[in-house]
Design a protein around this motif. Structure first.
Motif, PDB file in Angstrom:
ATOM      1  N   GLY A 260      85.695  27.186  38.416  1.00 38.68           N
ATOM      2  CA  GLY A 260      85.885  28.352  39.272  1.00 38.68           C
ATOM      3  C   GLY A 260      86.352  29.557  38.477  1.00 38.68           C
ATOM      4  N   THR A 261      87.035  30.465  39.160  1.00 39.77           N
ATOM      5  CA  THR A 261      87.525  31.699  38.549  1.00 39.77           C
ATOM      6  C   THR A 261      89.033  31.601  38.365  1.00 39.77           C
ATOM      7  OG1 THR A 261      85.758  32.994  39.580  1.00 39.77           O
ATOM      8  CG2 THR A 261      87.681  34.202  38.778  1.00 39.77           C
ATOM      9  N   VAL A 262      89.495  31.818  37.132  1.00 41.72           N
ATOM     10  CA  VAL A 262      90.922  31.705  36.835  1.00 41.72           C
ATOM     11  C   VAL A 262      91.413  32.993  36.182  1.00 41.72           C
ATOM     12  CG1 VAL A 262      90.925  29.199  36.617  1.00 41.72           C
ATOM     13  CG2 VAL A 262      90.403  30.605  34.625  1.00 41.72           C
ATOM     14  N   PRO A 263      92.689  33.338  36.387  1.00 41.40           N
ATOM     15  CA  PRO A 263      93.235  34.558  35.771  1.00 41.40           C
ATOM     16  C   PRO A 263      93.423  34.380  34.268  1.00 41.40           C
ATOM     17  CG  PRO A 263      94.961  33.359  36.921  1.00 41.40           C
ATOM     18  CD  PRO A 263      93.675  32.664  37.246  1.00 41.40           C
ATOM     19  N   VAL A 264      93.289  35.478  33.533  1.00 44.71           N
ATOM     20  CA  VAL A 264      93.465  35.494  32.086  1.00 44.71           C
ATOM     21  C   VAL A 264      94.404  36.640  31.723  1.00 44.71           C
ATOM     22  CG1 VAL A 264      92.320  35.852  29.860  1.00 44.71           C
ATOM     23  CG2 VAL A 264      91.187  34.515  31.650  1.00 44.71           C
ATOM     24  N   PRO A 295      93.468  25.603  38.023  1.00 49.09           N
ATOM     25  CA  PRO A 295      92.072  25.420  38.428  1.00 49.09           C
ATOM     26  C   PRO A 295      91.758  23.971  38.760  1.00 49.09           C
ATOM     27  CG  PRO A 295      92.237  25.775  36.065  1.00 49.09           C
ATOM     28  CD  PRO A 295      93.589  26.062  36.633  1.00 49.09           C
ATOM     29  N   ALA A 296      90.696  23.766  39.527  1.00 50.28           N
ATOM     30  CA  ALA A 296      90.274  22.432  39.926  1.00 50.28           C
ATOM     31  C   ALA A 296      88.916  22.126  39.310  1.00 50.28           C
ATOM     32  CB  ALA A 296      90.193  22.338  41.449  1.00 50.28           C
ATOM     33  N   LEU A 297      88.863  21.069  38.509  1.00 49.10           N
ATOM     34  CA  LEU A 297      87.619  20.646  37.873  1.00 49.10           C
ATOM     35  C   LEU A 297      87.229  19.274  38.423  1.00 49.10           C
ATOM     36  CD1 LEU A 297      85.430  21.168  35.661  1.00 49.10           C
ATOM     37  CD2 LEU A 297      86.906  19.873  34.092  1.00 49.10           C
ATOM     38  N   PRO A 298      86.182  19.191  39.259  1.00 51.01           N
ATOM     39  CA  PRO A 298      85.745  17.890  39.786  1.00 51.01           C
ATOM     40  C   PRO A 298      85.106  17.054  38.670  1.00 51.01           C
ATOM     41  CG  PRO A 298      84.865  19.728  41.080  1.00 51.01           C
ATOM     42  CD  PRO A 298      85.392  20.308  39.807  1.00 51.01           C
ATOM     43  N   VAL A 299      85.504  15.781  38.582  1.00 51.76           N
ATOM     44  CA  VAL A 299      84.990  14.898  37.524  1.00 51.76           C
ATOM     45  C   VAL A 299      84.805  13.494  38.069  1.00 51.76           C
ATOM     46  CG1 VAL A 299      85.991  16.173  35.577  1.00 51.76           C
ATOM     47  CG2 VAL A 299      87.342  14.412  36.734  1.00 51.76           C
ATOM     48  N   ARG A 300      84.056  12.685  37.319  1.00 54.38           N
ATOM     49  CA  ARG A 300      83.884  11.259  37.591  1.00 54.38           C
ATOM     50  C   ARG A 300      84.463  10.479  36.423  1.00 54.38           C
ATOM     51  NH1 ARG A 300      79.867   7.330  36.644  1.00 54.38           N
ATOM     52  NH2 ARG A 300      78.666   8.873  35.462  1.00 54.38           N
ATOM     53  N   VAL A 339      86.754   3.096  37.599  1.00 49.93           N
ATOM     54  CA  VAL A 339      85.534   3.565  36.954  1.00 49.93           C
ATOM     55  C   VAL A 339      84.500   3.937  38.016  1.00 49.93           C
ATOM     56  CG1 VAL A 339      83.588   2.894  35.486  1.00 49.93           C
ATOM     57  CG2 VAL A 339      85.914   2.227  34.856  1.00 49.93           C
ATOM     58  N   GLY A 340      83.900   5.117  37.826  1.00 48.81           N
ATOM     59  CA  GLY A 340      82.880   5.590  38.752  1.00 48.81           C
ATOM     60  C   GLY A 340      83.411   6.431  39.890  1.00 48.81           C
ATOM     61  N   GLU A 341      84.744   6.423  40.096  1.00 49.65           N
ATOM     62  CA  GLU A 341      85.337   7.199  41.183  1.00 49.65           C
ATOM     63  C   GLU A 341      85.489   8.670  40.779  1.00 49.65           C
ATOM     64  OE1 GLU A 341      86.494   6.367  44.450  1.00 49.65           O
ATOM     65  OE2 GLU A 341      85.124   4.700  44.004  1.00 49.65           O
ATOM     66  N   ASN A 342      85.562   9.539  41.803  1.00 43.35           N
ATOM     67  CA  ASN A 342      85.723  10.973  41.570  1.00 43.35           C
ATOM     68  C   ASN A 342      87.203  11.350  41.554  1.00 43.35           C
ATOM     69  OD1 ASN A 342      82.933  11.479  41.496  1.00 43.35           O
ATOM     70  ND2 ASN A 342      82.846  11.602  43.730  1.00 43.35           N
ATOM     71  N   TYR A 343      87.547  12.276  40.662  1.00 45.46           N
ATOM     72  CA  TYR A 343      88.919  12.787  40.543  1.00 45.46           C
ATOM     73  C   TYR A 343      88.854  14.289  40.321  1.00 45.46           C
ATOM     74  CZ  TYR A 343      90.256   7.895  40.047  1.00 45.46           C
ATOM     75  OH  TYR A 343      90.447   6.561  40.272  1.00 45.46           O
ATOM     76  N   THR A 344      90.022  14.910  40.270  1.00 48.44           N
ATOM     77  CA  THR A 344      90.119  16.334  39.949  1.00 48.44           C
ATOM     78  C   THR A 344      91.047  16.507  38.759  1.00 48.44           C
ATOM     79  OG1 THR A 344      89.782  17.005  42.254  1.00 48.44           O
ATOM     80  CG2 THR A 344      90.818  18.606  40.785  1.00 48.44           C
ATOM     81  N   LEU A 345      90.620  17.299  37.793  1.00 50.59           N
ATOM     82  CA  LEU A 345      91.480  17.645  36.660  1.00 50.59           C
ATOM     83  C   LEU A 345      92.010  19.056  36.859  1.00 50.59           C
ATOM     84  CD1 LEU A 345      89.397  16.273  33.626  1.00 50.59           C
ATOM     85  CD2 LEU A 345      91.069  15.083  35.064  1.00 50.59           C
ATOM     86  N   SER A 346      93.268  19.243  36.463  1.00 54.21           N
ATOM     87  CA  SER A 346      93.865  20.571  36.575  1.00 54.21           C
ATOM     88  C   SER A 346      94.888  20.755  35.465  1.00 54.21           C
ATOM     89  CB  SER A 346      94.518  20.752  37.953  1.00 54.21           C
ATOM     90  OG  SER A 346      94.931  22.104  38.122  1.00 54.21           O
ATOM     91  N   TRP A 347      95.356  21.990  35.306  1.00 58.30           N
ATOM     92  CA  TRP A 347      96.298  22.333  34.241  1.00 58.30           C
ATOM     93  C   TRP A 347      96.949  23.657  34.566  1.00 58.30           C
ATOM     94  CZ3 TRP A 347      91.030  21.751  33.731  1.00 58.30           C
ATOM     95  CH2 TRP A 347      90.279  22.940  33.665  1.00 58.30           C
ATOM     96  N   ASP A 348      98.015  23.928  33.867  1.00 55.97           N
ATOM     97  CA  ASP A 348      98.680  25.232  33.976  1.00 55.97           C
ATOM     98  C   ASP A 348      97.839  26.264  33.226  1.00 55.97           C
ATOM     99  OD1 ASP A 348     100.252  27.480  33.832  1.00 55.97           O
ATOM    100  OD2 ASP A 348     102.029  26.459  33.042  1.00 55.97           O
ATOM    101  N   PRO A 349      97.284  27.277  33.893  1.00 56.34           N
ATOM    102  CA  PRO A 349      96.421  28.240  33.197  1.00 56.34           C
ATOM    103  C   PRO A 349      97.136  29.003  32.091  1.00 56.34           C
ATOM    104  CG  PRO A 349      96.863  28.933  35.461  1.00 56.34           C
ATOM    105  CD  PRO A 349      97.364  27.541  35.332  1.00 56.34           C
ATOM    106  N   ALA A 350      98.462  29.060  32.133  1.00 54.70           N
ATOM    107  CA  ALA A 350      99.202  29.742  31.071  1.00 54.70           C
ATOM    108  C   ALA A 350      99.110  28.988  29.754  1.00 54.70           C
ATOM    109  CB  ALA A 350     100.668  29.914  31.476  1.00 54.70           C
ATOM    110  N   GLN A 351      98.769  27.685  29.804  1.00 51.67           N
ATOM    111  CA  GLN A 351      98.666  26.877  28.583  1.00 51.67           C
ATOM    112  C   GLN A 351      97.254  26.868  28.000  1.00 51.67           C
ATOM    113  OE1 GLN A 351     100.234  23.095  29.985  1.00 51.67           O
ATOM    114  NE2 GLN A 351     102.277  23.620  29.223  1.00 51.67           N
ATOM    115  N   ALA A 352      96.322  27.489  28.682  1.00 51.09           N
ATOM    116  CA  ALA A 352      94.948  27.557  28.168  1.00 51.09           C
ATOM    117  C   ALA A 352      94.821  28.652  27.119  1.00 51.09           C
ATOM    118  CB  ALA A 352      93.980  27.825  29.314  1.00 51.09           C
TER     119      ALA A 352
END
Length: 361
Positions: A260-264, A295-300, A339-352
């Motif tokens: 998605g769109t994240v602040p920088v 941010p939300a990153l959909p993953v498997r 294994v094979g299930e869907n999850y969401t990855l996220s992080w503090d955008p200040a650390q990117a």
């Protein structure tokens, strides 16, 4: 380590092989009495840089200075610089003692047999090979051959030793032991080591400073923690193998990517727009989680890899990109994943870390 005087410097050094530019206008200053790791991918010019410093090859342009003296035109055997080859380059027909003594017996300066015996004995003892002097290279292990190659260089009492992937031929356990021993030997002798490697783990563990080489240029030079925390360009982050990198578009104060769109707040100049977040700063949430730190990153979920002190979890995004999450076991037991299930990855955008073709406003 306190700030030292330069042991060598390169000014505008360029070296070509036909149409291929192996070194491209390099300026580089290395501190005396330090351990410098030179990191870069295959073909980046690492070995060429060592050979030019050693005098095995002459630059097409630029000057090289060693201990305050211009050595650009000086033959290799007159430079006083040690070199440890990747394949050790031992003489199979000579004993360990005679391999180490070879440079003293055949150097430009005459050395007495008494001095040769004393210096070779000291060098062999320093690398822990006392008692093996009369063996031939085919009677010792790979790790011992590496030590003989190092002793052959150290016996000449150089102030600078160049090591071309010296641990590449060793197994994993021996590599770790030799890392510790190489650092201890360097500190004991108060010499400078310039150690070429393609392993980011080795470079960060070994070097007081790390120089990152890419396409014939040194693109970053600093302490291991500075390079690990703040790679200068996206290619350095890629070499470190510690960051998930996402292509996208930097639009002023925001970055648009697969999450998605994240602040920088700031962006570093780069050849393309790239968003980077470290493996160990990425967190795993359920697929329907809403209370996320960023941010939300959909993953498997694909698989995990146990590394002793940590576990690496492997995921796949919708566009088939593999993403890694590093969970250190000191933080507690990791969550159970299917294994094979869907999850969401996220992080503090200040650390990117954001890299952009233009600096963010």
């Amino acid at each position: 380590m306190t700030q030292s005087e330069p042991i060598f410097r390169m000014e505008g050094v360029t070296h070509r092989y036909g149409d291929l530019t192996a070194l491209d206008d390099i300026d580089f200053v290395a501190e005396d009495n330090s351990y410098i790791a030179l990191l870069g991918p295959s073909g980046s010019g690492k070995t060429c840089l060592l050979r030019v410093i050693a005098g095995f090859e002459k630059p097409d342009k630029g000057r090289i200075w060693f201990q305050g003296r211009d050595i650009t035109e000086l033959p290799a055997h007159e430079r006083g610089i040690g070199f440890v080859f990747q394949n050790f380059a031992l003489f199979p027909h000579l004993t360990i003692f005679e391999n180490v003594a070879f440079g003293l017996r055949n150097g430009a300066v005459k050395v007495s047999e008494t001095d040769i015996a004393d210096r070779v004995t000291d060098a062999i003892d320093m690398v822990g090979l006392t008692g093996l002097e009369d063996r031939s290279p085919d009677q010792i292990s790979g790790g011992q051959k590496q030590r003989v190659a190092l002793a052959r260089s150290l016996v000449l009492q150089p102030k600078l030793v160049l090591l071309d992937e010296p641990l590449g031929a060793l197994d994993a356990n021996l590599r770790e032991r030799m890392q510790i021993e190489l650092r201890a030997i360097r500190e004991r002798l108060d010499v400078t080591f310039l150690h070429v490697t393609g392993s980011e783990t080795e470079a960060l563990a070994m070097g007081d400073k790390v120089a990152v080489l890419d396409q014939g240029q040194i693109v970053q030079y600093g302490t291991p923690d500075a390079i690990y925390d703040s790679p200068a360009i996206s290619d350095v982050a890629l070499f470190l193998n510690r960051f998930n990198l996402f292509n996208g578009e930097l639009q002023g104060d925001t970055f648009v990517g697969p999450f998605g769109t994240v602040p920088v707040t700031a962006a570093q100049p780069n050849k393309s727009d790239v968003y980077a977040i470290r493996y160990d700063r990425t967190r795993i949430f359920s697929a329907d989680a809403v209370d996320l730190p960023g941010p939300a990153l959909p993953v498997r979920y694909l698989a995990s890899e146990y590394l002793g002190s940590s576990i690496v979890f492997l995921f796949e995004t919708k566009d088939r990109k593999t993403v890694e999450v590093d969970h250190h076991l000191s933080l507690g037991e990791p969550r159970d994943l299917t294994v094979g299930e869907n999850y969401t990855l996220s992080w503090d955008p200040a650390q990117a870390i954001v890299f952009g073709k233009e600096t963010a406003r």
